[in-house]
Design a protein around this motif. Structure first.
Motif, PDB file in Angstrom:
ATOM      1  N   PHE A   9       0.505  -1.121  -0.310  1.00  0.00           N
ATOM      2  CA  PHE A   9       0.087  -0.049   0.169  1.00  0.00           C
ATOM      3  C   PHE A   9       0.639   1.486  -0.169  1.00  0.00           C
ATOM      4  O   PHE A   9       0.348   2.214  -0.451  1.00  0.00           O
ATOM      5  CB  PHE A   9      -1.122  -0.021   1.317  1.00  0.00           C
ATOM      6  CG  PHE A   9      -1.856   0.970   0.637  1.00  0.00           C
ATOM      7  CD1 PHE A   9      -2.827   1.102   0.366  1.00  0.00           C
ATOM      8  CD2 PHE A   9      -2.006   1.593   2.679  1.00  0.00           C
ATOM      9  CE1 PHE A   9      -4.005   2.088   0.189  1.00  0.00           C
ATOM     10  CE2 PHE A   9      -3.221   2.657   2.432  1.00  0.00           C
ATOM     11  CZ  PHE A   9      -3.906   3.238   1.101  1.00  0.00           C
ATOM     12  N   ALA A  10       1.936   1.763   0.499  1.00  0.00           N
ATOM     13  CA  ALA A  10       3.202   2.313   0.530  1.00  0.00           C
ATOM     14  C   ALA A  10       4.404   2.537  -0.330  1.00  0.00           C
ATOM     15  O   ALA A  10       4.779   2.965  -0.428  1.00  0.00           O
ATOM     16  CB  ALA A  10       3.330   2.446   1.971  1.00  0.00           C
ATOM     17  N   PHE A  11       4.073   1.335  -1.169  1.00  0.00           N
ATOM     18  CA  PHE A  11       4.869   1.360  -2.721  1.00  0.00           C
ATOM     19  C   PHE A  11       5.001   2.581  -3.055  1.00  0.00           C
ATOM     20  O   PHE A  11       5.714   3.339  -3.194  1.00  0.00           O
ATOM     21  CB  PHE A  11       5.042   0.396  -2.886  1.00  0.00           C
ATOM     22  CG  PHE A  11       6.143  -1.220  -2.597  1.00  0.00           C
ATOM     23  CD1 PHE A  11       6.152  -0.708  -1.011  1.00  0.00           C
ATOM     24  CD2 PHE A  11       5.876  -2.171  -3.413  1.00  0.00           C
ATOM     25  CE1 PHE A  11       6.696  -2.569  -0.656  1.00  0.00           C
ATOM     26  CE2 PHE A  11       6.415  -3.008  -2.399  1.00  0.00           C
ATOM     27  CZ  PHE A  11       6.576  -3.589  -0.972  1.00  0.00           C
ATOM     28  N   PRO A  12       4.412   2.996  -3.588  1.00  0.00           N
ATOM     29  CA  PRO A  12       4.180   4.302  -4.363  1.00  0.00           C
ATOM     30  C   PRO A  12       4.780   5.102  -4.122  1.00  0.00           C
ATOM     31  O   PRO A  12       6.111   5.949  -4.572  1.00  0.00           O
ATOM     32  CB  PRO A  12       2.936   4.328  -4.769  1.00  0.00           C
ATOM     33  CG  PRO A  12       2.015   3.224  -4.998  1.00  0.00           C
ATOM     34  CD  PRO A  12       2.413   2.636  -3.709  1.00  0.00           C
ATOM     35  N   ARG A  13       4.746   5.806  -2.566  1.00  0.00           N
ATOM     36  CA  ARG A  13       5.532   7.259  -1.931  1.00  0.00           C
ATOM     37  C   ARG A  13       6.606   6.382  -1.949  1.00  0.00           C
ATOM     38  O   ARG A  13       7.347   7.045  -2.090  1.00  0.00           O
ATOM     39  CB  ARG A  13       4.585   7.172  -0.528  1.00  0.00           C
ATOM     40  CG  ARG A  13       5.587   8.277   0.313  1.00  0.00           C
ATOM     41  CD  ARG A  13       4.236   8.625   1.205  1.00  0.00           C
ATOM     42  NE  ARG A  13       3.246   9.569   1.217  1.00  0.00           N
ATOM     43  CZ  ARG A  13       3.041   9.607   2.101  1.00  0.00           C
ATOM     44  NH1 ARG A  13       2.735   9.020   3.668  1.00  0.00           N
ATOM     45  NH2 ARG A  13       2.334  10.581   2.160  1.00  0.00           N
ATOM     46  N   ALA A  14       7.030   5.370  -1.785  1.00  0.00           N
ATOM     47  CA  ALA A  14       8.327   4.607  -1.039  1.00  0.00           C
ATOM     48  C   ALA A  14       9.331   4.510  -2.386  1.00  0.00           C
ATOM     49  O   ALA A  14       9.929   4.309  -2.047  1.00  0.00           O
ATOM     50  CB  ALA A  14       8.378   3.758   0.091  1.00  0.00           C
TER      51      ALA A  14
ATOM     52  N   PRO B 287       0.113   8.502   7.839  1.00  0.00           N
ATOM     53  CA  PRO B 287       1.587   8.174   8.644  1.00  0.00           C
ATOM     54  C   PRO B 287       2.207   8.636   7.468  1.00  0.00           C
ATOM     55  O   PRO B 287       1.748   7.887   5.918  1.00  0.00           O
ATOM     56  CB  PRO B 287       1.318   7.834   9.064  1.00  0.00           C
ATOM     57  CG  PRO B 287      -0.140   6.341   8.761  1.00  0.00           C
ATOM     58  CD  PRO B 287      -0.287   7.191   8.534  1.00  0.00           C
ATOM     59  N   GLU B 288       3.695   8.363   7.379  1.00  0.00           N
ATOM     60  CA  GLU B 288       4.435   8.614   6.905  1.00  0.00           C
ATOM     61  C   GLU B 288       5.000   7.193   5.539  1.00  0.00           C
ATOM     62  O   GLU B 288       4.815   7.642   4.896  1.00  0.00           O
ATOM     63  CB  GLU B 288       5.633   8.968   7.450  1.00  0.00           C
ATOM     64  CG  GLU B 288       7.159   9.453   5.999  1.00  0.00           C
ATOM     65  CD  GLU B 288       8.553   9.557   6.700  1.00  0.00           C
ATOM     66  OE1 GLU B 288       9.236  10.860   5.902  1.00  0.00           O
ATOM     67  OE2 GLU B 288       8.501   8.714   7.545  1.00  0.00           O
ATOM     68  N   ASN B 289       4.395   6.663   6.815  1.00  0.00           N
ATOM     69  CA  ASN B 289       4.722   4.729   5.848  1.00  0.00           C
ATOM     70  C   ASN B 289       3.188   4.637   5.590  1.00  0.00           C
ATOM     71  O   ASN B 289       3.146   3.353   5.502  1.00  0.00           O
ATOM     72  CB  ASN B 289       5.298   4.376   7.665  1.00  0.00           C
ATOM     73  CG  ASN B 289       4.770   3.574   8.113  1.00  0.00           C
ATOM     74  OD1 ASN B 289       3.187   4.302   8.569  1.00  0.00           O
ATOM     75  ND2 ASN B 289       5.181   3.179   9.420  1.00  0.00           N
ATOM     76  N   VAL B 290       2.612   4.908   5.247  1.00  0.00           N
ATOM     77  CA  VAL B 290       1.125   4.783   5.497  1.00  0.00           C
ATOM     78  C   VAL B 290       0.612   3.795   5.435  1.00  0.00           C
ATOM     79  O   VAL B 290       0.138   2.743   5.065  1.00  0.00           O
ATOM     80  CB  VAL B 290       0.969   4.487   3.316  1.00  0.00           C
ATOM     81  CG1 VAL B 290      -0.073   4.577   3.021  1.00  0.00           C
ATOM     82  CG2 VAL B 290       1.831   5.515   2.756  1.00  0.00           C
ATOM     83  N   TYR B 291       0.578   4.070   7.286  1.00  0.00           N
ATOM     84  CA  TYR B 291      -0.540   2.349   8.093  1.00  0.00           C
ATOM     85  C   TYR B 291       0.745   1.361   8.046  1.00  0.00           C
ATOM     86  O   TYR B 291      -0.451   0.461   8.650  1.00  0.00           O
ATOM     87  CB  TYR B 291      -1.614   2.665   7.468  1.00  0.00           C
ATOM     88  CG  TYR B 291      -2.827   3.389   7.113  1.00  0.00           C
ATOM     89  CD1 TYR B 291      -3.404   4.576   8.739  1.00  0.00           C
ATOM     90  CD2 TYR B 291      -2.571   4.440   5.835  1.00  0.00           C
ATOM     91  CE1 TYR B 291      -3.799   6.140   8.138  1.00  0.00           C
ATOM     92  CE2 TYR B 291      -3.407   5.259   5.449  1.00  0.00           C
ATOM     93  CZ  TYR B 291      -4.212   6.498   6.585  1.00  0.00           C
ATOM     94  OH  TYR B 291      -5.006   6.895   6.597  1.00  0.00           O
TER      95      TYR B 291
ATOM     96  N   LYS C 266      -1.034   4.832  16.949  1.00  0.00           N
ATOM     97  CA  LYS C 266      -2.909   4.458  16.478  1.00  0.00           C
ATOM     98  C   LYS C 266      -3.276   4.326  15.582  1.00  0.00           C
ATOM     99  O   LYS C 266      -4.741   4.306  15.351  1.00  0.00           O
ATOM    100  CB  LYS C 266      -3.221   5.397  17.876  1.00  0.00           C
ATOM    101  CG  LYS C 266      -2.920   4.986  19.627  1.00  0.00           C
ATOM    102  CD  LYS C 266      -3.100   3.623  19.415  1.00  0.00           C
ATOM    103  CE  LYS C 266      -2.715   3.778  21.177  1.00  0.00           C
ATOM    104  NZ  LYS C 266      -3.515   2.767  21.642  1.00  0.00           N
ATOM    105  N   GLN C 267      -2.463   5.077  13.861  1.00  0.00           N
ATOM    106  CA  GLN C 267      -2.897   5.075  12.690  1.00  0.00           C
ATOM    107  C   GLN C 267      -3.192   3.633  12.370  1.00  0.00           C
ATOM    108  O   GLN C 267      -2.809   2.378  12.461  1.00  0.00           O
ATOM    109  CB  GLN C 267      -2.197   5.991  12.582  1.00  0.00           C
ATOM    110  CG  GLN C 267      -2.238   7.215  12.491  1.00  0.00           C
ATOM    111  CD  GLN C 267      -3.359   8.169  12.796  1.00  0.00           C
ATOM    112  OE1 GLN C 267      -3.915   7.594  11.648  1.00  0.00           O
ATOM    113  NE2 GLN C 267      -3.237   9.604  13.689  1.00  0.00           N
TER     114      GLN C 267
END
Length: 378
Positions: free
Chosen positions: A30-35, A349-353, A377-378
């Motif tokens: 889920f966070a790969f596009p940002r990373a 969050p920066e790491n997208v949950y 908590k996110q």
């Protein structure tokens, strides 16, 4: 993962759950596009399976090996593993091989180190490029284009999409809100025209390129990233039960019970992206289908009738389009609604949950990343 989580809460003493997974860590895709654009949190996206069953191998176990062949009642592995050797026998099988999509949406590399290096490779070429072209506007393409433009506002980012609207399974307002966010950010959007793909695709390198479309347009850039195509990983099951594969699309035919739709194979199920089901192919529905398959396995063990999987058949999604921009389609408020950044974009969050998934796998995020600034908590 849904089945594993449920099994841990309510295991049966007569059976245990074995997950065969060649990857050493769960990939939080889920966070790969940002990373692929930003650095600093990549390793947080790879979560160890070590404590999934809280260390109790009597309940369940993750076996790190590649399945190379399926047989009616055992799986053949590519390597020797403790206790099992090169074969794992089963009473019931859930086929969850998923689909293959182009990087950086997913990576086939088995180790965390290799995947992190792949993300670094994308970060380097994206940083170097001045005119990146993103081909395909599914969730990965949309998020990647938006993240690049937010992180590098001076780059000329072009997004190409063959359809006349984004994400047609979702409400029209999702398309409008996504288009407006990208327009506000300065992404050049060309829709309704299909790219003519060269044989072998586009290399991941920065150099002058020209992308041709079927309508005769020529788009100039210096980096092309393909975000198109979803191929079901059906090979293992196809070799065992050829009739289980839908010849029209390659996905696994399933009954309403999530058993494969072939007589004589009631002990074999399929769930997730590889299943030929009307559910949208998202992690949420993969989780729910896995739970449905496990529920029916419990019924079979108890000698009870199986039951149909009751899908809500709702297209649910959250698109993260930047630090404070997101679009969500949800039914959490009752009726199905689409919400824009003023609600969906809060507290991303920066790491997208990813931290949530560490908790789900009972992995100690704080031990691995004591200095990380994140909100668990996110």
């Amino acid at each position: 993962m849904g089945a594993a989580y449920d099994w841990l809460q309510n295991p049966l003493g007569t059976h245990r759950l074995i997950l065969i997974e060649v990857k050493t860590h769960l990939n939080h895709v889920f966070a790969f596009p940002r990373a692929a654009v930003m650095s600093g949190f990549e390793e947080q996206l790879f979560i160890p399976y070590d404590n999934l069953f809280l260390g109790d191998n009597r309940i369940g176990q993750v076996v790190h090996a590649r399945a190379i062949a399926l047989h009616p009642h055992y799986v053949e592995l590519d390597r020797e593993v403790p206790e099992f050797g090169k074969q794992i026998k089963f009473d019931y099988l859930v086929y969850t091989a998923g689909t293959a999509i182009p990087a950086p949406g997913r990576f086939s590399d088995p180790t965390r180190e290799a995947c992190v290096e792949r993300l670094h490779e994308y970060q380097r070429v994206i940083a170097k490029a001045k005119r990146p072209i993103i081909i395909g506007a599914g969730a990965v393409g949309l998020e990647l284009a938006s993240e690049i433009k937010e992180h590098y506002p001076d780059k000329q980012v072009t997004l190409l999409h063959s359809r006349t609207r984004y994400l047609p399974r979702y409400m029209a307002t999702v398309d409008v809100m996504v288009y407006d966010i990208l327009k506000k950010r300065g992404v050049k959007q060309l829709i309704g025209d299909r790219v003519v793909l060269p044989s072998g695709g586009f290399p991941l390198e920065v150099k002058p390129i020209e992308v041709q479309t079927q309508k005769g347009k020529a788009i100039q850039g210096d980096l092309a990233i393909m975000c198109i195509g979803m191929t079901p990983n059906n090979g293992l099951l196809k070799s065992l039960v050829p009739d289980a594969i839908n010849p029209q699309n390659g996905f696994v035919k399933v009954k309403s019970t999530m058993q494969i739709d072939v007589d004589g194979w009631s002990h074999v199920f399929a769930a997730g992206d590889v299943a030929d089901h009307t559910d949208v192919k998202t992690g949420h529905y993969a989780w729910m289908q896995g739970l449905a398959a496990l529920t029916n396995i419990r019924h079979l063990i108890a000698g009870e009738p199986v039951e149909p999987y009751k899908s809500k058949d709702l297209a649910l999604i959250k698109l993260v389009l930047g630090k404070k921009d997101a679009v969500v389609q949800t039914h959490m408020l009752g009726p199905l609604v689409a919400l824009g950044p003023w609600i969906a974009g809060r507290s991303i969050p920066e790491n997208v949950y990813a931290t949530f998934m560490w908790d789900t796998l009972h992995a100690d995020f704080e031990k691995h990343f004591p200095d990380a600034v994140t909100n668990k908590k996110q």
